[in-house]
Scaffold this active site. Structure first.
Site, PDB file in Angstrom:
ATOM      1  N   PRO A 112       0.834  -1.201   0.000  1.00  0.00           N
ATOM      2  CA  PRO A 112       0.000   0.000   0.000  1.00  0.00           C
ATOM      3  C   PRO A 112       0.872   1.257   0.000  1.00  0.00           C
ATOM      4  CG  PRO A 112      -0.464  -1.407   1.907  1.00  0.00           C
ATOM      5  CD  PRO A 112       0.687  -2.007   1.201  1.00  0.00           C
ATOM      6  N   PRO A 113       0.297   2.391  -0.372  1.00  0.00           N
ATOM      7  CA  PRO A 113       1.062   3.636  -0.400  1.00  0.00           C
ATOM      8  C   PRO A 113       1.640   3.954   0.970  1.00  0.00           C
ATOM      9  CG  PRO A 113      -1.126   3.969  -1.322  1.00  0.00           C
ATOM     10  CD  PRO A 113      -1.103   2.594  -0.774  1.00  0.00           C
ATOM     11  N   GLY A 114       2.828   4.503   0.983  1.00  0.00           N
ATOM     12  CA  GLY A 114       3.405   4.984   2.228  1.00  0.00           C
ATOM     13  C   GLY A 114       4.062   3.924   3.082  1.00  0.00           C
ATOM     14  N   THR A 115       4.224   2.709   2.555  1.00  0.00           N
ATOM     15  CA  THR A 115       4.849   1.682   3.376  1.00  0.00           C
ATOM     16  C   THR A 115       6.362   1.660   3.201  1.00  0.00           C
ATOM     17  OG1 THR A 115       4.197   0.154   1.637  1.00  0.00           O
ATOM     18  CG2 THR A 115       2.908   0.124   3.650  1.00  0.00           C
ATOM     19  N   GLY A 116       6.894   2.619   2.475  1.00  0.00           N
ATOM     20  CA  GLY A 116       8.345   2.733   2.411  1.00  0.00           C
ATOM     21  C   GLY A 116       8.984   2.008   1.248  1.00  0.00           C
ATOM     22  N   LYS A 117       8.246   1.826   0.166  1.00  0.00           N
ATOM     23  CA  LYS A 117       8.826   1.130  -0.988  1.00  0.00           C
ATOM     24  C   LYS A 117       9.936   1.972  -1.620  1.00  0.00           C
ATOM     25  CE  LYS A 117       4.768   0.897  -2.940  1.00  0.00           C
ATOM     26  NZ  LYS A 117       3.937   1.438  -1.851  1.00  0.00           N
ATOM     27  N   HIS A 122     -27.621   8.915  16.806  1.00  0.00           N
ATOM     28  CA  HIS A 122     -26.986   8.113  15.761  1.00  0.00           C
ATOM     29  C   HIS A 122     -25.666   7.527  16.271  1.00  0.00           C
ATOM     30  CE1 HIS A 122     -25.942   7.228  11.448  1.00  0.00           C
ATOM     31  NE2 HIS A 122     -24.733   7.249  11.983  1.00  0.00           N
ATOM     32  N   GLU A 123     -24.814   8.387  16.794  1.00  0.00           N
ATOM     33  CA  GLU A 123     -23.522   7.898  17.302  1.00  0.00           C
ATOM     34  C   GLU A 123     -23.736   7.007  18.516  1.00  0.00           C
ATOM     35  OE1 GLU A 123     -20.950   8.171  15.524  1.00  0.00           O
ATOM     36  OE2 GLU A 123     -21.881   9.588  14.143  1.00  0.00           O
ATOM     37  N   ASP A 175     -22.883   4.923   6.121  1.00  0.00           N
ATOM     38  CA  ASP A 175     -22.894   3.668   6.869  1.00  0.00           C
ATOM     39  C   ASP A 175     -23.463   2.559   6.006  1.00  0.00           C
ATOM     40  OD1 ASP A 175     -21.909   4.877   9.090  1.00  0.00           O
ATOM     41  OD2 ASP A 175     -23.868   5.223  10.021  1.00  0.00           O
TER      42      ASP A 175
HETATM   43  P1  ADP Z   1       5.871   4.364  -0.773  1.00  0.00           P
HETATM   44  O1  ADP Z   1       6.897   4.541  -1.808  1.00  0.00           O
HETATM   45  O2  ADP Z   1       5.711   2.932  -0.334  1.00  0.00           O
HETATM   46  O3  ADP Z   1       4.561   4.981  -1.074  1.00  0.00           O
HETATM   47  P2  ADP Z   1       7.646   6.017   0.686  1.00  0.00           P
HETATM   48  O4  ADP Z   1       8.886   5.220   0.600  1.00  0.00           O
HETATM   49  O5  ADP Z   1       7.536   7.148  -0.255  1.00  0.00           O
HETATM   50  O6  ADP Z   1       6.373   5.085   0.538  1.00  0.00           O
HETATM   51  O7  ADP Z   1       7.469   6.504   2.171  1.00  0.00           O
HETATM   52  C1  ADP Z   1       7.162   7.825   2.471  1.00  0.00           C
HETATM   53  C2  ADP Z   1       7.828   8.224   3.762  1.00  0.00           C
HETATM   54  O8  ADP Z   1       7.290   7.504   4.855  1.00  0.00           O
HETATM   55  C3  ADP Z   1       9.291   7.936   3.775  1.00  0.00           C
HETATM   56  O9  ADP Z   1      10.014   8.979   3.224  1.00  0.00           O
HETATM   57  C4  ADP Z   1       9.582   7.759   5.247  1.00  0.00           C
HETATM   58  O10 ADP Z   1       9.772   9.016   5.849  1.00  0.00           O
HETATM   59  C5  ADP Z   1       8.296   7.191   5.785  1.00  0.00           C
HETATM   60  N1  ADP Z   1       8.382   5.736   5.924  1.00  0.00           N
HETATM   61  C6  ADP Z   1       7.622   4.841   5.266  1.00  0.00           C
HETATM   62  N2  ADP Z   1       7.919   3.589   5.640  1.00  0.00           N
HETATM   63  C7  ADP Z   1       8.901   3.688   6.539  1.00  0.00           C
HETATM   64  C8  ADP Z   1       9.643   2.726   7.295  1.00  0.00           C
HETATM   65  N3  ADP Z   1       9.405   1.414   7.191  1.00  0.00           N
HETATM   66  N4  ADP Z   1      10.594   3.182   8.136  1.00  0.00           N
HETATM   67  C9  ADP Z   1      10.819   4.506   8.259  1.00  0.00           C
HETATM   68  N5  ADP Z   1      10.167   5.453   7.571  1.00  0.00           N
HETATM   69  C10 ADP Z   1       9.205   5.062   6.724  1.00  0.00           C
HETATM   70 ZN    ZN Z   2     -22.971   6.398  11.366  1.00  0.00          ZN
END
Ligand code: ADP
Ligand code: ZN
Ligand code: MG
Length: 653
Positions: free
Chosen positions: A249-254, A469-470, A545
């Site tokens: 997924p996005p943001g996992t540090g690829k 609701h909540e 919901d």
């Molecule tokens: P992706 O390419 O998977 O979307 P990114 O490599 O661009 O994600 O990650 C964005 C930022 O999030 C990185 O620059 C870093 O600061 C932080 N980050 C993400 N995963 C990690 C990790 N496993 N350890 C440390 N920092 C991380």
């Molecule tokens: Zn609701």
């Protein structure tokens, strides 16, 4: 012969490089200089004299030789004459009759110019009046006469005026042809790959900067080792994977991980985002790919990193029209380049994507991206590690507890955590705190999860509806043993929601069971059910919901076999983003089955609705109390909930 042939060959090979880029600019520059020079007043060692002066010099016997070209007469003196340097012409026109060998004295306007000696001269023959006495005079004075043909005026005009334009036109035709042939590489740099070459000095990222991905590091260790000492692998004849695909997924540090591999191995890192391949000029993508790999080969051992591979790597033939031609050409070129590696290549192609399902199968064949490494969301220990990395440079108050923070952020990606740390720092700065405190982190977390607080004026009745609701979500969650515990509930509008019931899962969940999902469905429907019971009507606030609950129910039926229809997965391509692809493939079940699926989904939702109804009716008094508390305090936390609702029923073993 051979010696001559070789340099020529290599020249030809180099053509795309130097010929394309600056050869034409050089030509243009030369043309400019030429144009400029032809209008520049010529500075010669000869002096321009009036015809009469020339005649006088001949009569004085001071002319050794003349050259007659059309009406131009030039020649050399026997003895050099003195002539004013500047404005020789104007001086001459003022003194037409001057026939001395020294400078004219009456240079009224152009005085002060020191006379210079000239050994050569030029003048113009008065062709209109003619001078029949000239030839006899020259002969009498025994001047050597040389005659030349005047240059053909056609050639002269063409050379000076026409050629530059012809060259320009040629230049543009050549450009246009280049473009049409699909290799707009060169002249203006369209085709240059945008891969920035990070040299070893630039990549300072190492595996230490990536936390919580130990298995990934282990898998990539081999790649690093290969790049460090390729000879070892070559000697043993080991085959190293051409391409490694990082999936997650996005943001996992690829991206971070790819750079860390380059940093660890100490090799150049050529990085390009696949979306940069595809630009407005047809054929640019393919030439960029070529260029990128050419760069990599000259820098090898090296890492080529293609980010967001799915931008070019999507399944071919999936579109409805011909709009994909450009992308397909680019993809084909990529495949060709990857196949073009020989056994001894020292280039590793890393690529990242969060949609491996949409990739063209050809990309995943052996010899291409044949190794796939998954980078999932970090677990508790991983999150703790990531927190530690990102608070390295922050000034933390002593009350900040990283373990608690990691516990409270399930489902956060590395990028989310980086963002959270930054938000907390901003929050602290905004409040002029000396250090970043735990409460800054908590506030930042709320802001990220729930969206910013939204000022919204609700009248008393609307607030009451939101409170019930909540409250309904909360009551159902509280009394459903398998549901995630409620952390807090609020009727402060945040993000797009009018109120939020925040549940925190106990731990990380990789696998969920059917009973958990059934409870979850009931919780999702709880808000709407509560409105139904209390106000005997339903507002549009419950729309989201219902959408989410329906999605979940459908997935339970069609993907996870959690219904009467039994053990069968339908609609495996639910996430296929290509309309054209699905239309071409068709559904893999009949209309009758589709109708049964719909009925099953409806039955499931109805069943859960009744379960929520039962729970809320049973605990109606507690719901009223909770709603009152919400209207009074807007937010009710965990302890207060326990006070109002009593203990939770224990989860069945
Ligand atoms: P992706 O390419 O998977 O979307 P990114 O490599 O661009 O994600 O990650 C964005 C930022 O999030 C990185 O620059 C870093 O600061 C932080 N980050 C993400 N995963 C990690 C990790 N496993 N350890 C440390 N920092 C991380
Ligand atoms: Zn609701
Ligand atoms: Mg990325």
């Amino acid at each position: 012969m051979d010696t001559q042939k070789n340099p020529k060959d290599s020249q030809k090979q180099k053509l795309p490089n130097w010929f394309n880029s600056w050869f034409w600019w050089l030509i243009l520059l030369l043309l400019l200089v030429w144009n400029f020079a032809s209008y520049w007043p010529s500075t010669k060692a000869s002096v321009s004299v009036p015809y009469s002066t020339f005649i006088a010099q001949v009569q004085a016997g001071n002319v050794a030789q003349v050259k007659i070209t059309g009406n131009d007469i030039s020649g050399t003196f026997v003895k050099p004459i003195l002539w004013p340097t500047a404005s020789a012409k104007s001086a001459a026109t003022q003194q037409p009759g001057n026939n001395t060998t020294t400078a004219p004295k009456a240079t009224t306007k152009t005085k002060k110019s020191a006379p210079t000696e000239y050994g050569k001269f030029e003048t113009i023959f008065p062709s209109v009046v003619g001078d029949p006495a000239l030839m006899p005079l020259l002969k009498a004075k025994q001047v050597r006469i040389v005659a030349a043909n005047p240059p053909s005026p056609w050639i002269a005009t063409f050379l000076i005026d026409g050629l530059p334009f012809l060259l320009l036109i040629g230049f543009f035709i050549w450009m246009a042809r280049k473009g049409a042939m699909g290799q707009a590489g060169g002249a203006l740099g369209f085709g240059k790959s945008k891969a920035r070459k990070y040299t070893t000095e630039d990549v300072r990222v190492t595996f230490d900067d990536v936390a919580g991905a130990e298995e990934v590091k282990t898998e990539l260790e081999q790649v690093v080792d290969f790049l460090r000492s390729p000879q070892k692998y070559h000697r043993l004849g080991a085959r190293i994977p051409h391409g490694v695909l990082l999936v997650g997924p996005p943001g996992t540090g690829k991206t971070l991980m790819a750079r860390a591999v380059a940093g660890e191995a100490g090799v150049p890192f050529l990085n390009i985002s696949a979306s940069e391949f595809v630009e407005m000029f047809v054929g640019v993508g393919a030439s960029r790919v070529r260029d990128l790999f050419a760069q990599a080969k000259s820098a090898s051992p090296a890492i080529v990193f293609i980010d967001e591979l799915d931008a070019v790597g999507r399944r071919r033939g999936a579109g409805l029209g011909a709009v994909n031609d450009e992308r397909e050409q680019t993809l084909n070129q990529l495949l060709v380049e990857m196949d073009g590696f020989d056994e001894r290549h020292e280039i590793i192609v890393l690529a990242a994507t969060n949609r491996p399902d949409v990739l063209d199968p050809a990309l995943l064949r052996p010899g291409r991206f044949d190794r796939e490494i998954t980078m999932g969301l970090p677990d508790l220990k991983g999150r703790e590690g990531i927190f530690h990395i990102h608070v390295r440079d922050l000034d933390l108050a002593p009350d900040v507890d990283i373990h608690t923070l990691a516990m409270a952020s399930p489902g956060f990606s590395g990028a989310d955590i980086a963002n959270l740390c930054n938000e907390a720092a901003l929050m602290a700065a905004e409040k002029s705190h000396q250090q970043i405190t735990m409460s800054d982190f908590e506030e930042a977390q709320d802001k990220i999860i729930l969206g910013g607080v939204r000022p919204l004026l609700l009248d008393e009745h609307d607030r009451k509806i939101v409170a019930y609701h909540e409250g309904g979500h909360t009551v159902v969650a509280w009394f459903s043993p398998q549901a995630d515990p409620v952390h807090k509930v609020t009727i402060i509008p945040r993000g797009r929601a009018l109120g939020v019931t925040e549940q925190l899962p106990g731990g990380d969940q990789y696998n969920v069971n059917k009973r958990y999902l059934l409870d979850r469905l009931a919780v999702m429907l709880g808000g709407r059910t509560s409105e139904e019971i209390v106000f005997e009507s339903i507002t549009t606030g419950a729309e989201n919901d219902l959408v989410e609950a329906t999605k979940l129910a459908r997935r339970m039926v069609t993907r996870w076999g959690m219904s009467e229809l039994g053990l069968i997965a339908f609609a495996a391509n639910e996430s296929q983003p290509f309309l054209g692809y699905e239309m071409a493939q068709g559904r893999d079940y009949s209309e009758a089955t589709a109708a049964r699926i719909d009925a099953e989904v409806r039955r499931l939702l109805e069943d859960r609705h009744q379960a929520a109804h039962r729970l809320i009716t049973e605990h109606r008094a507690k719901l009223d109390k909770l709603a009152r508390a919400l209207l009074a305090h807007e937010t009710v936390g965990r302890e207060k909930l326990e006070e109002i609702l009593g203990p939770r029923p224990p989860a069945p073993a």
